[in-house]
Design an enzyme around this catalytic site. Structure first.
Site, PDB file in Angstrom:
ATOM      1  NE  ARG A   1      44.759  48.473   1.440  1.00 48.86           N
ATOM      2  CZ  ARG A   1      44.328  47.533   2.301  1.00 48.86           C
ATOM      3  NH1 ARG A   1      44.866  47.155   3.631  1.00 48.86           N
ATOM      4  NH2 ARG A   1      43.106  46.725   2.213  1.00 48.86           N
TER       5      ARG A   1
ATOM      6  CG  ASN B   1      51.352  41.076   0.570  1.00 43.09           C
ATOM      7  OD1 ASN B   1      51.422  39.795   0.236  1.00 43.09           O
ATOM      8  ND2 ASN B   1      50.228  41.050   1.570  1.00 43.09           N
TER       9      ASN B   1
ATOM     10  CB  CYS C   1      50.574  34.254   1.904  1.00 41.37           C
ATOM     11  SG  CYS C   1      49.135  35.245   1.855  1.00 41.37           S
ATOM     12  CG  ASP C   2      47.925  35.755   7.407  1.00 38.27           C
ATOM     13  OD1 ASP C   2      47.779  36.173   6.127  1.00 38.27           O
ATOM     14  OD2 ASP C   2      47.778  36.410   8.237  1.00 38.27           O
TER      15      ASP C   2
ATOM     16  CG  HIS D   1      47.267  37.113  -2.543  1.00 32.74           C
ATOM     17  ND1 HIS D   1      47.399  38.550  -2.216  1.00 32.74           N
ATOM     18  CD2 HIS D   1      47.546  36.417  -1.180  1.00 32.74           C
ATOM     19  CE1 HIS D   1      47.658  38.818  -0.860  1.00 32.74           C
ATOM     20  NE2 HIS D   1      47.586  37.349  -0.218  1.00 32.74           N
TER      21      HIS D   1
ATOM     22  CE1 TYR E   1      44.013  39.394  -1.635  1.00 27.72           C
ATOM     23  CE2 TYR E   1      44.223  37.125  -0.091  1.00 27.72           C
ATOM     24  CZ  TYR E   1      44.272  38.785  -0.185  1.00 27.72           C
ATOM     25  OH  TYR E   1      44.593  39.279   0.967  1.00 27.72           O
TER      26      TYR E   1
ATOM     27  NE  ARG F   1      39.012  44.991   3.384  1.00 29.17           N
ATOM     28  CZ  ARG F   1      40.075  44.523   4.090  1.00 29.17           C
ATOM     29  NH1 ARG F   1      41.490  44.586   3.708  1.00 29.17           N
ATOM     30  NH2 ARG F   1      39.938  43.691   5.196  1.00 29.17           N
TER      31      ARG F   1
END
Length: 439
Positions: free
Chosen positions: A93, A147, A169-170, A199, A262, A282
């Site tokens: 990531r 995702n 998706c929360d 998103h 998003y 991040r």
């Protein structure tokens, strides 16, 4: 009362304690006989499993816990699969975020080139999971949090249409809870209309019990610079506050609807790049904060032999996925946002586009709600983004470099085909151990 075998794929994830605790809180409808934590990282899942073993001993000692890296062992006999895989882990990531930032492009885990790289890593793993579910547990329900959700849902519905699945998706529920708190209503008293892709969408209406549309009041609140009412959750922390505050900017520019947070990466790409460090993105902050604190807490509890005083077992994320399982088991309709093939729900998009809309979940699956015609702006954005998503799936399945380049060129965060090619080559080199070979 029937008891269930439930497997969590990605069982070593930091969200696992909250999910397991939510399952245990729902034992009136979802009592377990076996819980399996499946992960391809044996050391990670062993540590998480040590914590979950304590949690079960204190709350549900009758449940058998299995910790494994073997899908056959995990899937054989299961009735539910909760999938939350992160192919390549947080280390990859970080690459997803930092490589685009070095090119002056948005670096984010699910949006833009980072989401593209994540998708090409995840697609082979999701294919393997689907084949093994088909082989070992064809009647199981699959509830997916992994995702990039829309891209993986596109893959799944094309390759495994006979399997019972929900792709959820929360983030929409988190934003709805934020909106409800700001407007002074319990979330359960409001009805929302949402349309978009995962998103990548908008709330068009927010109705109170009297049928009043509260979106104008929310618009006035945001544009008058009054504060949003935040609540305690893993999604509402220092990293997220600027994101929620950008809702004001989105509303100021595009006041018709409330944008998903998003969309900041697509509306304000230059601003987002300027606020990130290409050497410490991040993902690095997550590694140094949430990741460290969760696993330190697991080890602390294992050392003292108790999870009784742990902070790990709460959050919207766990409750939300279990609410879907509850609706399936009780056949009591649960209104939620779902990612489903379009099939006329959103006019102007392909029938096989994966759209995110409100619907209700029951024992029979999903009944998604159509939304009618969209304004040109939202529809055009969705058409372009869906073309990017479908080309990404085709590139992975066909091993096509050309389609991969087309996908990145279409993504709105990428300014040109030249930049897309440079990004693709750098991402391909970084992901040579994970991606399908592109020719």
């Amino acid at each position: 009362m029937k008891r269930y075998h439930l497997t969590i794929a990605g069982g070593g994830a930091t969200y696992t304690p909250g999910i397991v605790n939510a399952i245990l809180n729902a034992r009136d409808v979802l009592p377990l006989r076996k819980l399996v934590l499946l992960d391809n990282d044996a050391e990670r899942v062993a540590t998480m499993g040590g914590f979950i073993r304590l949690l079960l001993a204190e709350k549900a000692p009758e449940v058998e816990l299995v910790i494994t890296t073997d899908r056959q062992e995990a899937f054989t006999g299961m009735e539910f699969l909760f999938a939350q895989i992160r192919s390549g882990g947080l280390a990859m990531r970080a690459q997803d975020e930092q490589i685009p930032l070095r090119h002056g492009v948005v670096g984010q885990e699910t949006c833009g080139p980072g989401g593209f790289a994540f998708a090409l890593r995840s697609i082979p793993d999701m294919l393997a999971i689907g084949e093994d579910v088909r082989r070992y547990a064809p009647d199981a329900w699959i509830l997916n949090y992994s995702n990039p959700a829309a891209i993986l849902a596109d893959l799944w519905h094309k390759r495994f249409p006979e399997l019972k699945s929900l792709f959820i998706c929360d983030m929409p529920i988190v934003i709805e809870l934020l909106v409800a708190a700001t407007l002074g209503y319990p979330h359960r008293d409001l009805a929302f209309e949402y349309v978009g892709l995962n998103h990548f969408g908008w709330w068009r209406h927010i109705w109170n019990p009297q049928g009043e549309d509260l979106l104008p009041k929310l618009r006035d609140h945001l544009l008058s610079e009054r504060p949003l009412t935040l609540f305690q959750d893993e999604h509402v922390n220092a990293d997220w506050v600027p994101t929620f505050e950008r809702l004001r900017k989105s509303m100021r520019l595009f006041p018709e609807f409330l944008s998903n947070t998003y969309l900041q990466y697509y509306y304000f790409g230059e601003e987002m790049v300027a606020h990130e460090d290409p050497h410490y993105s991040r993902a690095n902050r997550v590694i140094d904060t949430r990741e460290k604190s969760v696993f330190d807490e697991c080890r602390r509890c294992i050392a003292i032999g108790s999870a009784a005083d742990s902070f790990l077992c709460a959050g919207v994320h766990g409750d939300f996925i279990v609410d879907h399982a509850r609706a399936i088991l009780t056949n009591q309709p649960f209104r939620t946002t779902v990612n489903v093939p379009n099939r006329g729900l959103v006019p102007g998009l392909p029938a096989d586009a994966i759209v995110e809309v409100h619907g209700q979940v029951t024992a029979h699956g999903v009944e998604a709600f159509g939304v009618g015609e969209l304004p040109h702006f939202q529809r055009a954005l969705m058409v372009q983004q869906n073309a990017y998503e479908q080309l990404t799936v085709e590139a992975a399945l066909e091993g096509s470099y050309t389609k991969a380049l087309q996908a990145l060129t279409l993504n709105r965060t990428v300014p040109s085909a030249d930049v897309a090619k440079r990004l693709l080559d750098d991402l391909q080199a970084a992901n040579r151990d994970y991606w399908p070979v592109l020719k």
